[in-house]
Structures are given as structure tokens and as C-alpha cells.
Design a protein around this motif. Structure first.
Motif, PDB file in Angstrom:
ATOM      1  N   LEU A 101      65.641 -18.055  16.309  1.00 15.72           N
ATOM      2  CA  LEU A 101      65.010 -17.107  15.855  1.00 15.72           C
ATOM      3  C   LEU A 101      63.987 -17.847  15.223  1.00 15.72           C
ATOM      4  N   VAL A 104      59.725 -17.832  13.535  1.00 16.03           N
ATOM      5  CA  VAL A 104      58.617 -17.017  13.187  1.00 16.03           C
ATOM      6  C   VAL A 104      57.176 -17.929  12.980  1.00 16.03           C
ATOM      7  N   TYR A 123      57.692  -8.653  18.131  1.00 13.16           N
ATOM      8  CA  TYR A 123      58.430  -9.949  18.496  1.00 13.16           C
ATOM      9  C   TYR A 123      57.944 -10.032  19.967  1.00 13.16           C
ATOM     10  N   THR A 146      67.354  -9.542  20.858  1.00 12.75           N
ATOM     11  CA  THR A 146      66.773  -9.121  19.432  1.00 12.75           C
ATOM     12  C   THR A 146      66.980  -7.526  19.467  1.00 12.75           C
ATOM     13  N   HIS A 206      58.517  -4.386  20.161  1.00 15.17           N
ATOM     14  CA  HIS A 206      58.706  -5.493  21.138  1.00 15.17           C
ATOM     15  C   HIS A 206      57.562  -5.535  22.063  1.00 15.17           C
ATOM     16  N   LEU A 250      52.607 -16.650  19.839  1.00 14.66           N
ATOM     17  CA  LEU A 250      53.288 -17.046  18.594  1.00 14.66           C
ATOM     18  C   LEU A 250      52.653 -17.940  17.887  1.00 14.66           C
ATOM     19  N   PHE A 271      57.347 -13.163  15.804  1.00  9.37           N
ATOM     20  CA  PHE A 271      58.470 -14.014  16.155  1.00  9.37           C
ATOM     21  C   PHE A 271      59.099 -13.953  17.321  1.00  9.37           C
ATOM     22  N   THR A 272      59.825 -14.587  17.767  1.00 14.05           N
ATOM     23  CA  THR A 272      60.759 -14.505  18.962  1.00 14.05           C
ATOM     24  C   THR A 272      62.094 -15.091  18.990  1.00 14.05           C
TER      25      THR A 272
END
Length: 325
Positions: free
Chosen positions: A131, A133, A158, A171, A184, A197, A204-205
Motif C-alpha cells: 500500500l 500513498v 485509490y 483494496t 475507486h 499517483l 494511493f494504490t
């Protein structure tokens, strides 16, 4: 291929020599280019895995090997291209577990199912997910991240490589486990998602380490949590979700498939050529440097893995009510 038949083949290789054993497939590929079709844009882990395989596989088979990125359709475009392609070993799919096991559950295609339309050849790498950010996100730990998300329901978003991808379902599972509301934003591949990102367009992803590590080392992203059962050697300070009290474990894997019409003898020879690459010291080291682990499997083992994971993710997609776009 059963373990017994694999041992027999390995013994045959030892007796005759790998070069002699591979001569039939080399002869079949002579003058042709082997294409590794990748169901995602350049820059993601599937693409990286394919490029790690291409050069050493080309040396073993003595034929040019190129990578062809065919993103879209949650992997269905690339999968169908290989499934309907020639059965001569010139078109293979470097597949991502999410597309192999999750896409069919939420975006079935008439006449095409990865489990039956593609022939498993060999496993390449396993990778947990991180994860991460954006660099200026107002949280430096996973606990701070969850606290911020809960204080700002729906305002944090995300990126994923597409609806139904492993990034997406992981997620969504995290959201369910932490009782959070996050928006999403699906992309067509990890590469485009990562670009946004880095640009700060998304917050985040959760994805596999290979495309993330250079940006983490450069301070352009912050890693807050890993989804593996243990910490990642490449990011040893990043805790697991389990350490943070969240019962989340989700790893990705990447493997090679051919059309289901591929003859059994050609399947066996290609499988052993792929295994030779994966079991090499150089491939193992490159995988480790990318935050992944080289894991060799034959076709039967890979088929069993796919069936097991499809059953597991079937429960999650129903729980999160995940649908294709």
C-alpha cells in the motif's frame, strides 16, 4: 504434466543434454519470433516479469523473443489473442493472477475462459502487494492512514489497474475489514495508475513492488503496509497488515500460458525451457531485487493454483459486490 513425468523429462535432459532435448522446439521456431503477449500496459509487474523472461528464454530457444503489450478488457483482449492464436509456440501469454482467476468471475466472455482456453506452461514469480500513498499524503504510517481515511469518508481515492483486478479486490477487502469508505478509480493497467499517483492525481494504490521500488527509493511515494505474511526484504521497515491488526493477506503471481490447442510435446518442452530460466540464479536475484520471489511450477501445479485462487476470490468478489465497468 505430472511430477513423475517431469522427473522423467529432467532425467532425459540430463542424459541427452538440454540442447539436444530442446532441438525439436528450436527447429519448430526456427526463423520465427516468439511473442510474449502482456495483458497490461508497460511499467507494471506483468510487463516487468515478461521482460525478465524474454531475453534468457530467447537464448535457450535460440529464437528472438519480443514483448507485446495488449491492455484492456481486464486481460480478456490479450487472453483471447493468445487462445485463438497459432498453436506453434510463437504466441504465449504472460498472465497476471488477477486476470486468470478474478476477471472470469466478474467479466465472463462467451467462448473464452482462461481456465479452459489457455494451457498452463510455467510459473514465474510471486509478489505480495504494497500500500503506497503519494509523497505529500497526510499520513506516514498505516495507523495514521486508516485514521485519516475514517475522518474523511469518501474523500480519499485509490487507483487500480482495472475493475476486478487484484489491486481492486484487495483494496475492497481492506475497506471491508477496516470499515472505511474509499473511492475507486480504475485504470487500464498499473503503469497509467502509477503515473497518476506520482502526479498526485490519486491518493494511493495497492500493487506489487516491482514498479514501485524505484519511486520509493527516490522518495516520490511512501509505503505504509505490505499484504504478505512477512515483511518485504526490499522494504524491511514496512509492516504487514497482520502486524497492524488487519487480517489481510493477498499476493499476486505471474505465469506463462499458451493456447489450449498447443500440442502436449511442445507444451512440455516450453515448460522446461521456462523452468530453466526461473530456476537460474540470475532470474532469482532479479526477482528478489524487484521485491518478488522466483517460483517454478509445471503446468499441472499451475492449473491447481489457478483453481484454488479462483475459489478464494469468488467469495471476495461476492462479498464486495464487485462488478465489471
Amino acid at each position: 504434466m505430472t511430477p513423475i513425468s517431469r522427473r522423467t523429462l529432467i532425467t532425459t535432459m540430463a542424459t541427452l543434454g538440454a540442447a539436444a532435448w530442446l532441438n525439436p522446439v528450436r527447429a519448430q521456431l526456427a526463423g520465427k519470433t516468439l511473442t510474449l503477449v502482456v495483458p497490461a500496459a508497460a511499467g507494471g509487474t506483468t510487463d516487468i516479469a515478461a521482460r525478465m523472461l524474454a531475453e534468457p528464454l530467447g537464448r535457450i530457444l535460440q529464437t528472438p523473443v519480443v514483448v507485446d503489450n495488449r491492455s484492456g478488457g481486464n486481460g480478456n483482449i490479450a487472453g483471447q489473442l493468445v487462445a485463438r492464436g497459432p498453436a506453434d509456440g510463437t504466441s504465449l501469454l504472460v498472465q497476471y493472477s488477477g486476470y486468470q482467476c478474478i476477471t472470469p468471475l466478474i467479466q465472463p466472455v462467451a467462448g473464452f475462459d482462461p481456465a479452459t482456453s489457455l494451457k498452463p506452461l510455467g510459473h514465474l514469480i510471486d509478489a505480495p502487494q504494497l500500500l503506497v500513498v503519494r509523497a505529500d499524503f497526510p499520513a506516514d504510517t498505516f495507523a495514521e492512514f486508516i485514521k485519516y481515511v475514517k475522518a474523511n469518508p469518501g474523500k480519499v481515492n485509490y487507483a487500480s489497474s482495472g475493475s476486478g483486478s487484484l489491486q481492486h479486490v484487495t483494496t475492497e477487502l481492506l475497506k471491508d475489514l477496516t470499515k472505511t469508505f474509499i473511492t475507486h478509480i480504475p485504470y487500464r493497467g498499473t503503469g497509467p495508475a502509477l503515473n497518476d499517483l506520482l502526479a498526485g492525481t490519486v491518493d494511493f494504490t495497492i500493487t506489487t513492488p516491482p514498479p514501485l521500488l524505484p519511486h520509493l527509493r527516490a522518495g516520490k511515494l511512501k509505503a505504509l503496509m505490505v499484504t504478505g505474511r512477512t515483511r518485504l526484504a526490499a522494504q524491511p521497515k514496512v509492516p504487514t497488515a497482520l502486524e497492524a491488526g488487519v487480517p489481510l493477506v493477498a499476493t499476486s503471481w505471474f505465469a506463462v500460458y499458451g493456447p489450449n490447442s498447443l500440442p502436449a510435446d511442445l507444451q512440455g518442452r516450453l515448460s522446461l525451457a521456462i523452468r530453466q530460466v526461473v530456476e537460474s540464479e540470475n532470474f532469482s536475484k532479479r526477482a528478489e531485487d524487484q521485491g518478488a520471489k522466483a517460483v517454478a511450477m509445471d503446468g499441472a501445479e499451475l492449473a491447481a493454483l489457478g483453481a484454488s485462487e479462483r475459489n478464494m476470490w469468488n467469495r471476495v468478489t461476492k462479498l464486495a459486490n464487485i462488478k465489471a465497468d
